[in-house]
Design a protein around this motif. Structure first.
Motif, PDB file in Angstrom:
ATOM      1  N   GLY A  35       0.786  -1.222   0.000  1.00  0.00           N
ATOM      2  CA  GLY A  35       0.000   0.000   0.000  1.00  0.00           C
ATOM      3  C   GLY A  35       0.819   1.274   0.000  1.00  0.00           C
ATOM      4  N   ARG A  36       2.129   1.162  -0.089  1.00  0.00           N
ATOM      5  CA  ARG A  36       2.999   2.337  -0.123  1.00  0.00           C
ATOM      6  C   ARG A  36       3.859   2.312  -1.381  1.00  0.00           C
ATOM      7  N   VAL A  37       4.257   3.480  -1.854  1.00  0.00           N
ATOM      8  CA  VAL A  37       5.165   3.571  -2.988  1.00  0.00           C
ATOM      9  C   VAL A  37       6.518   2.988  -2.592  1.00  0.00           C
ATOM     10  N   LEU A  87       4.795  -6.896 -23.730  1.00  0.00           N
ATOM     11  CA  LEU A  87       5.724  -7.976 -23.405  1.00  0.00           C
ATOM     12  C   LEU A  87       6.416  -7.708 -22.067  1.00  0.00           C
ATOM     13  N   LEU A  88       6.755  -6.458 -21.829  1.00  0.00           N
ATOM     14  CA  LEU A  88       7.402  -6.081 -20.580  1.00  0.00           C
ATOM     15  C   LEU A  88       6.459  -6.306 -19.405  1.00  0.00           C
ATOM     16  N   ARG A  89       5.224  -5.831 -19.515  1.00  0.00           N
ATOM     17  CA  ARG A  89       4.282  -5.941 -18.397  1.00  0.00           C
ATOM     18  C   ARG A  89       3.911  -7.399 -18.116  1.00  0.00           C
ATOM     19  N   GLU A  90       3.712  -8.180 -19.169  1.00  0.00           N
ATOM     20  CA  GLU A  90       3.383  -9.591 -18.962  1.00  0.00           C
ATOM     21  C   GLU A  90       4.528 -10.321 -18.270  1.00  0.00           C
ATOM     22  N   SER A  91       5.749 -10.055 -18.708  1.00  0.00           N
ATOM     23  CA  SER A  91       6.910 -10.753 -18.152  1.00  0.00           C
ATOM     24  C   SER A  91       7.140 -10.375 -16.694  1.00  0.00           C
ATOM     25  N   LEU A  92       7.019  -9.088 -16.374  1.00  0.00           N
ATOM     26  CA  LEU A  92       7.187  -8.659 -14.991  1.00  0.00           C
ATOM     27  C   LEU A  92       6.068  -9.218 -14.115  1.00  0.00           C
ATOM     28  N   ALA A  93       4.832  -9.204 -14.622  1.00  0.00           N
ATOM     29  CA  ALA A  93       3.703  -9.689 -13.829  1.00  0.00           C
ATOM     30  C   ALA A  93       3.843 -11.164 -13.502  1.00  0.00           C
ATOM     31  N   TYR A  94       4.419 -11.918 -14.421  1.00  0.00           N
ATOM     32  CA  TYR A  94       4.605 -13.355 -14.196  1.00  0.00           C
ATOM     33  C   TYR A  94       5.503 -13.604 -12.986  1.00  0.00           C
ATOM     34  N   ALA A  95       6.537 -12.785 -12.839  1.00  0.00           N
ATOM     35  CA  ALA A  95       7.542 -13.052 -11.814  1.00  0.00           C
ATOM     36  C   ALA A  95       7.452 -12.144 -10.599  1.00  0.00           C
ATOM     37  N   CYS A  96       6.916 -10.916 -10.775  1.00  0.00           N
ATOM     38  CA  CYS A  96       6.889  -9.957  -9.663  1.00  0.00           C
ATOM     39  C   CYS A  96       5.814  -8.910  -9.941  1.00  0.00           C
ATOM     40  N   THR A  97       4.625  -9.129  -9.429  1.00  0.00           N
ATOM     41  CA  THR A  97       3.529  -8.195  -9.716  1.00  0.00           C
ATOM     42  C   THR A  97       3.804  -6.802  -9.164  1.00  0.00           C
ATOM     43  N   ASP A 215      -6.765   2.073   2.222  1.00  0.00           N
ATOM     44  CA  ASP A 215      -6.419   0.678   2.481  1.00  0.00           C
ATOM     45  C   ASP A 215      -7.263  -0.198   1.561  1.00  0.00           C
ATOM     46  N   MET A 216      -6.639  -0.779   0.536  1.00  0.00           N
ATOM     47  CA  MET A 216      -7.355  -1.513  -0.503  1.00  0.00           C
ATOM     48  C   MET A 216      -7.092  -3.013  -0.397  1.00  0.00           C
ATOM     49  N   LEU A 217      -7.936  -3.800  -1.075  1.00  0.00           N
ATOM     50  CA  LEU A 217      -7.757  -5.251  -1.102  1.00  0.00           C
ATOM     51  C   LEU A 217      -6.418  -5.634  -1.713  1.00  0.00           C
ATOM     52  N   SER A 218      -6.111  -5.088  -2.879  1.00  0.00           N
ATOM     53  CA  SER A 218      -4.813  -5.342  -3.504  1.00  0.00           C
ATOM     54  C   SER A 218      -3.781  -4.403  -2.884  1.00  0.00           C
ATOM     55  N   PRO A 219      -2.539  -4.857  -2.772  1.00  0.00           N
ATOM     56  CA  PRO A 219      -1.526  -4.088  -2.040  1.00  0.00           C
ATOM     57  C   PRO A 219      -0.894  -2.963  -2.861  1.00  0.00           C
ATOM     58  N   HIS A 220      -1.725  -2.195  -3.554  1.00  0.00           N
ATOM     59  CA  HIS A 220      -1.215  -1.113  -4.395  1.00  0.00           C
ATOM     60  C   HIS A 220      -1.248   0.208  -3.648  1.00  0.00           C
ATOM     61  N   PRO A 221      -0.319   1.125  -3.958  1.00  0.00           N
ATOM     62  CA  PRO A 221      -0.381   2.456  -3.344  1.00  0.00           C
ATOM     63  C   PRO A 221      -1.491   3.282  -3.992  1.00  0.00           C
ATOM     64  N   ILE A 222      -2.570   3.496  -3.276  1.00  0.00           N
ATOM     65  CA  ILE A 222      -3.738   4.212  -3.795  1.00  0.00           C
ATOM     66  C   ILE A 222      -4.233   5.160  -2.720  1.00  0.00           C
ATOM     67  N   HIS A 365      -1.680 -14.364  -3.141  1.00  0.00           N
ATOM     68  CA  HIS A 365      -1.239 -13.051  -3.608  1.00  0.00           C
ATOM     69  C   HIS A 365      -1.926 -12.682  -4.931  1.00  0.00           C
ATOM     70  N   LEU A 366      -1.922 -13.614  -5.877  1.00  0.00           N
ATOM     71  CA  LEU A 366      -2.536 -13.338  -7.174  1.00  0.00           C
ATOM     72  C   LEU A 366      -4.048 -13.132  -7.048  1.00  0.00           C
ATOM     73  N   TYR A 367      -4.666 -13.840  -6.118  1.00  0.00           N
ATOM     74  CA  TYR A 367      -6.113 -13.713  -5.946  1.00  0.00           C
ATOM     75  C   TYR A 367      -6.490 -12.293  -5.522  1.00  0.00           C
ATOM     76  N   ARG A 368      -5.663 -11.673  -4.691  1.00  0.00           N
ATOM     77  CA  ARG A 368      -5.912 -10.284  -4.295  1.00  0.00           C
ATOM     78  C   ARG A 368      -5.552  -9.315  -5.413  1.00  0.00           C
ATOM     79  N   GLU A 369      -4.512  -9.638  -6.165  1.00  0.00           N
ATOM     80  CA  GLU A 369      -4.055  -8.751  -7.240  1.00  0.00           C
ATOM     81  C   GLU A 369      -4.999  -8.751  -8.440  1.00  0.00           C
ATOM     82  N   VAL A 370      -5.587  -9.895  -8.761  1.00  0.00           N
ATOM     83  CA  VAL A 370      -6.269 -10.057 -10.043  1.00  0.00           C
ATOM     84  C   VAL A 370      -7.619  -9.353 -10.092  1.00  0.00           C
ATOM     85  N   ARG A 371      -8.176  -9.013  -8.955  1.00  0.00           N
ATOM     86  CA  ARG A 371      -9.515  -8.426  -8.962  1.00  0.00           C
ATOM     87  C   ARG A 371      -9.537  -6.984  -9.460  1.00  0.00           C
TER      88      ARG A 371
END
Length: 416
Positions: A35-37, A87-97, A215-222, A365-371
């Protein structure tokens, strides 16, 4: 290279990116606070040259040729354009969202500066943004204007010649309130809908601008932003006054296919985890994969993932070619890929059982990220609306063209 196959150079670049994300970026991501940058992670993306792909071809000197020598051994051709970004976003998401998200949020916030900013704006903000030293944010959504972006109410009231005061709120803004600068969309002409919106570049330290993390479901800074008479001038305008909606839509059209790529990366990670689990898990006197119900489920997951990947690549290639139906194809790509990723990750959790629900498991982790991707940058329902609107507009245009064509030009005259 076609939209439906990658050349060996691109395939190798994707493999390098996965390794890079796993070995160099994941350790930084794990040290970050949800949740933080994560500034060290963003700076690493800049040092590795990966942020350059966000701006390739969008501004003078922004291509990866001269600024990304440390990223990988790939040539600029493999990394350029919307397809390179996918290609960059798919590859990074596969290994480190987390790395993928940091890169994408930086792109959303800074792309309007690269594509529509003045020379002074680019000189001041674009170089540090591309290096990962200045955090950017895209401030479009509001408490009362999420999917209906044209209904935004943040007021930009005139305050003298070429000066406005921003008053109102923004909500669900990525990287807020920790960003260093914001691309802010405000209403300069009341009652004009999309035609009365102006885009401004607003530094975070501008008087009257405050923010609160959410404070969001996915751990993104928002977070949310409050504007209390924040002063902006003509020098802060991105593009032209009252033409800011175009700035927003061109940015979203560029990034929507790559949102789909983010989703495909997560789906691919969930699929591979499922293949490994079902091949090794003992169940009912054999392996889990030997059960027809399981095998068919995995086949469905793989088929949907590949279909989504192909549509994302096709939409990105169409963007790079400058084809006229970008809005429809970008919407289709985002819709199919994000809905597919939700399905695949959910199916993967089901096949793994309770272990996938444990905190820290990849699928938890992916279940929270994918929504979230099914909502941000235009919810799935908005994408369907865009697709239908574009289809009917094309049909009407085709009918008008047929009606305006002389009859003699549309059918052969009978011979005598």
């Amino acid at each position: 290279m076609t939209a439906f196959s990658l050349n060996p150079e691109q395939t190798a670049w994707c493999a390098e990116l996965r390794t890079l994300a796993d070995e160099r970026l994941r350790p930084l991501a794990e040290k970050g606070e949800p949740g933080r940058v994560n500034r060290p992670l963003l700076e690493a993306l800049g040092e590795l040259g990966l942020l350059e792909v966000l701006f390739a071809g969008e501004a003078p000197g922004a291509g990866p040729a001269s600024r990304a020598p440390h990223a990988t051994s790939r040539t600029p051709h493999a990394t350029s354009g919307a397809l390179g970004l996918c290609l960059l976003r798919e590859s990074l998401a596969y290994a480190c969202t987390e790395a993928e998200t940091a890169l994408a949020l930086q792109g959303l916030g800074a792309h309007p500066v690269a594509a529509h900013g003045s020379a002074r704006q680019r000189e001041q903000w674009l170089a540090p943004a591309r290096a990962g030293r200045a955090v950017a944010a895209f401030a479009l959504s509001e408490p009362g204007a999420g999917s209906d972006a044209a209904a935004l109410a943040l007021s930009a009231a005139p305050d003298g010649a070429s000066t406005w005061r921003l008053t109102g709120e923004k909500c669900w803004i990525s990287n807020a309130p920790e960003a260093d600068f914001y691309t802010v969309f405000a209403r300069t002409t009341p009652g004009a809908g999309a035609r009365g919106v102006t885009a401004f570049l607003v530094p975070a330290d501008r008087a009257g601008l405050t923010g609160t993390p959410l404070d969001m479901l996915s751990p993104h800074p928002i977070g949310s932003l409050a504007f209390d008479g924040v002063t902006v001038t003509g020098e802060d305008v991105l593009g032209e006054p009252d033409r800011g909606f175009r700035v927003a839509m061109t940015t979203l059209n560029r990034f929507r296919p790559s949102v789909g790529a983010f989703a495909v990366g997560m789906a691919a990670a969930a699929l591979d985890a499922t293949l490994a689990h079902t091949a090794g898990r003992d169940a009912f006197g054999g392996k889990l994969k030997d059960l027809q119900a399981v095998a068919h489920q995995v086949a469905e997951m793989a088929t949907r993932t590949e279909a989504a990947r192909l549509m994302v690549h096709a939409a990105a290639a169409a963007y790079d070619r400058g084809e006229p139906d970008i809005a429809r194809r970008a919407a289709m790509a985002k819709l199919l890929a994000t809905e597919t990723a939700q399905y695949v990750v959910d199916a993967a959790v089901q096949l793994h059982g309770a272990r996938a629900l444990q905190r820290g498991h990849l699928l938890e982790h992916l279940y929270r990220e994918v929504r979230a991707p099914r909502i941000y940058e235009g919810a799935s329902e908005v994408q369907r609306t865009i697709i239908a609107k574009e289809l009917y507009a094309t049909r009407s245009a085709d009918q008008s063209a047929e009606q305006s064509t002389p009859q003699s030009a549309t059918r052969e005259e009978p011979s005598v």
